[in-house]
Write a protein that holds these residues in place. Structure first.
Motif, PDB file in Angstrom:
ATOM      1  N   VAL A  28       0.842  -1.207   0.000  1.00 26.16           N
ATOM      2  CA  VAL A  28       0.000   0.000   0.000  1.00 26.16           C
ATOM      3  C   VAL A  28       0.875   1.255   0.000  1.00 26.16           C
ATOM      4  O   VAL A  28       0.620   2.214  -0.742  1.00 26.16           O
ATOM      5  N   LEU A  29       1.926   1.237   0.804  1.00 26.78           N
ATOM      6  CA  LEU A  29       2.829   2.389   0.910  1.00 26.78           C
ATOM      7  C   LEU A  29       3.504   2.685  -0.434  1.00 26.78           C
ATOM      8  O   LEU A  29       3.612   3.850  -0.844  1.00 26.78           O
TER       9      LEU A  29
ATOM     10  N   ILE B 172      -8.949  -5.631  -2.684  1.00 26.45           N
ATOM     11  CA  ILE B 172      -9.447  -5.485  -1.299  1.00 26.45           C
ATOM     12  C   ILE B 172     -10.409  -4.312  -1.247  1.00 26.45           C
ATOM     13  O   ILE B 172     -10.454  -3.502  -2.176  1.00 26.45           O
ATOM     14  N   THR B 173     -11.192  -4.228  -0.174  1.00 25.44           N
ATOM     15  CA  THR B 173     -12.170  -3.134  -0.070  1.00 25.44           C
ATOM     16  C   THR B 173     -11.465  -1.820   0.266  1.00 25.44           C
ATOM     17  O   THR B 173     -10.342  -1.814   0.781  1.00 25.44           O
ATOM     18  N   ILE B 174     -12.170  -0.721  -0.019  1.00 22.11           N
ATOM     19  CA  ILE B 174     -11.630   0.605   0.319  1.00 22.11           C
ATOM     20  C   ILE B 174     -11.444   0.722   1.832  1.00 22.11           C
ATOM     21  O   ILE B 174     -10.478   1.317   2.312  1.00 22.11           O
ATOM     22  N   GLY B 175     -12.342   0.104   2.587  1.00 18.31           N
ATOM     23  CA  GLY B 175     -12.228   0.127   4.049  1.00 18.31           C
ATOM     24  C   GLY B 175     -10.937  -0.537   4.520  1.00 18.31           C
ATOM     25  O   GLY B 175     -10.264  -0.043   5.436  1.00 18.31           O
ATOM     26  N   THR B 176     -10.585  -1.656   3.863  1.00 20.59           N
ATOM     27  CA  THR B 176      -9.342  -2.358   4.214  1.00 20.59           C
ATOM     28  C   THR B 176      -8.128  -1.505   3.847  1.00 20.59           C
ATOM     29  O   THR B 176      -7.146  -1.444   4.595  1.00 20.59           O
ATOM     30  N   VAL B 177      -8.210  -0.813   2.710  1.00 18.19           N
ATOM     31  CA  VAL B 177      -7.122   0.087   2.302  1.00 18.19           C
ATOM     32  C   VAL B 177      -6.921   1.162   3.368  1.00 18.19           C
ATOM     33  O   VAL B 177      -5.792   1.444   3.787  1.00 18.19           O
ATOM     34  N   LYS B 178      -8.035   1.746   3.824  1.00 20.09           N
ATOM     35  CA  LYS B 178      -7.960   2.811   4.839  1.00 20.09           C
ATOM     36  C   LYS B 178      -7.374   2.288   6.145  1.00 20.09           C
ATOM     37  O   LYS B 178      -6.614   2.989   6.822  1.00 20.09           O
ATOM     38  N   THR B 179      -7.714   1.038   6.483  1.00 15.11           N
ATOM     39  CA  THR B 179      -7.147   0.422   7.696  1.00 15.11           C
ATOM     40  C   THR B 179      -5.632   0.290   7.560  1.00 15.11           C
ATOM     41  O   THR B 179      -4.880   0.627   8.489  1.00 15.11           O
ATOM     42  N   HIS B 180      -5.175  -0.178   6.401  1.00 15.71           N
ATOM     43  CA  HIS B 180      -3.729  -0.304   6.149  1.00 15.71           C
ATOM     44  C   HIS B 180      -3.049   1.060   6.239  1.00 15.71           C
ATOM     45  O   HIS B 180      -1.976   1.196   6.843  1.00 15.71           O
ATOM     46  N   VAL B 181      -3.701   2.063   5.645  1.00 15.86           N
ATOM     47  CA  VAL B 181      -3.129   3.422   5.644  1.00 15.86           C
ATOM     48  C   VAL B 181      -3.003   3.950   7.078  1.00 15.86           C
ATOM     49  O   VAL B 181      -1.979   4.532   7.450  1.00 15.86           O
ATOM     50  N   ASN B 182      -4.028   3.725   7.876  1.00 18.66           N
ATOM     51  CA  ASN B 182      -3.981   4.174   9.277  1.00 18.66           C
ATOM     52  C   ASN B 182      -2.863   3.477  10.057  1.00 18.66           C
ATOM     53  O   ASN B 182      -2.183   4.093  10.884  1.00 18.66           O
ATOM     54  N   HIS B 183      -2.673   2.186   9.792  1.00 17.04           N
ATOM     55  CA  HIS B 183      -1.578   1.447  10.448  1.00 17.04           C
ATOM     56  C   HIS B 183      -0.219   2.005  10.022  1.00 17.04           C
ATOM     57  O   HIS B 183       0.696   2.133  10.842  1.00 17.04           O
ATOM     58  N   ILE B 184      -0.120   2.343   8.737  1.00 23.07           N
ATOM     59  CA  ILE B 184       1.120   2.926   8.210  1.00 23.07           C
ATOM     60  C   ILE B 184       1.401   4.263   8.906  1.00 23.07           C
ATOM     61  O   ILE B 184       2.529   4.532   9.329  1.00 23.07           O
ATOM     62  N   PHE B 185       0.356   5.099   9.023  1.00 20.28           N
ATOM     63  CA  PHE B 185       0.512   6.393   9.704  1.00 20.28           C
ATOM     64  C   PHE B 185       1.052   6.205  11.120  1.00 20.28           C
ATOM     65  O   PHE B 185       1.958   6.904  11.561  1.00 20.28           O
TER      66      PHE B 185
ATOM     67  N   ALA C  11       3.675  10.468   5.017  1.00 15.56           N
ATOM     68  CA  ALA C  11       4.036   9.045   5.054  1.00 15.56           C
ATOM     69  C   ALA C  11       4.991   8.719   3.910  1.00 15.56           C
ATOM     70  O   ALA C  11       6.014   8.045   4.116  1.00 15.56           O
ATOM     71  N   VAL C  12       4.679   9.199   2.723  1.00  7.34           N
ATOM     72  CA  VAL C  12       5.529   8.938   1.556  1.00  7.34           C
ATOM     73  C   VAL C  12       6.889   9.619   1.723  1.00  7.34           C
ATOM     74  O   VAL C  12       7.937   9.028   1.450  1.00  7.34           O
ATOM     75  N   ALA C  13       6.874  10.861   2.210  1.00  5.63           N
ATOM     76  CA  ALA C  13       8.129  11.600   2.404  1.00  5.63           C
ATOM     77  C   ALA C  13       9.026  10.891   3.420  1.00  5.63           C
ATOM     78  O   ALA C  13      10.233  10.746   3.212  1.00  5.63           O
ATOM     79  N   ARG C  14       8.412  10.421   4.511  1.00  5.90           N
ATOM     80  CA  ARG C  14       9.205   9.737   5.550  1.00  5.90           C
ATOM     81  C   ARG C  14       9.756   8.414   5.007  1.00  5.90           C
ATOM     82  O   ARG C  14      10.899   8.056   5.248  1.00  5.90           O
TER      83      ARG C  14
END
Length: 200
Positions: free
Chosen positions: A147-148, A166-179, A190-193
């Protein structure tokens, strides 16, 4: 976040235990009771940031050990600790083992923790943030890394959803975990870091 690895080497079991207790809250501590065991550990694990070695040990002393470590793992920060106030030993340690700090026994917690913390900082500068890269790479799951990478390529949540099945909800969950793992609060950050520390 996972702690940096510190190797303590001392043939005095009590001193080893005391110093390990002092550092446990600040680093991931590995111990060895002699130089040969320490060298075996270093051969098997290239991610040790700091070595803290006693000087007076049987078979191989601290200066000899740190000389070998200097060649084997140049980035590993070397700290000497000894119970004998010997200026010649200190000079040899600095000149031959390129020792970062020289500590005297008994060593108080504040001095030991500070020396090791400074050593870890130096290791990170030498390796260009390799430690941070390793820690975060281990923390991110394979899906989160995928995802990153897609975020880095400018994909939207909908596009990531379609591409990964995968669902958009699952994508958002992954993004939140990444954050949370990268300690940021936006996709741009996130991308810059991730780019800064070499994950993407």
């Amino acid at each position: 976040m996972k702690k940096a690895k510190v190797l303590l080497v001392d043939d005095d079991g009590i001193a080893l235990l005391v110093h390990k207790k002092m550092l446990e809250g600040y680093s991931h501590v590995i111990t060895a009771t002699n130089a040969n065991d320490a060298l075996e550990l270093i051969k098997k694990d290239s991610s040790i940031a700091v070595i803290v070695s006693d000087q007076y040990m049987p078979e191989m002393n601290g200066i000899e050990l740190l000389q070998i470590v200097r060649t084997m793992a140049p980035a590993m920060v070397r700290i000497m600790i000894t119970g004998f106030a010997d200026l010649d030993v200190a000079m040899q340690a600095v000149n031959m083992g390129n020792v970062f700090r020289f500590l005297m026994k008994p060593c108080c917690k504040e001095d030991l923790v500070l020396a090791v913390a400074d050593g870890i900082d130096k290791y990170c500068k030498i390796t260009g943030g390799t430690l941070e890269h390793e820690v975060l790479t281990e923390q991110l799951t394979e899906r989160e890394r995928e995802v990153l990478i897609m975020l880095g390529n400018g994909f939207t949540s909908g596009e990531i959803s379609l591409a990964m099945g995968i669902t958009i909800g699952t994508v958002k969950t992954h993004v939140n975990h990444i954050f949370g793992k990268l300690e940021v609060n936006s996709r741009i950050k996130a991308v810059a870091r991730a780019k800064k520390i070499g994950i993407i």
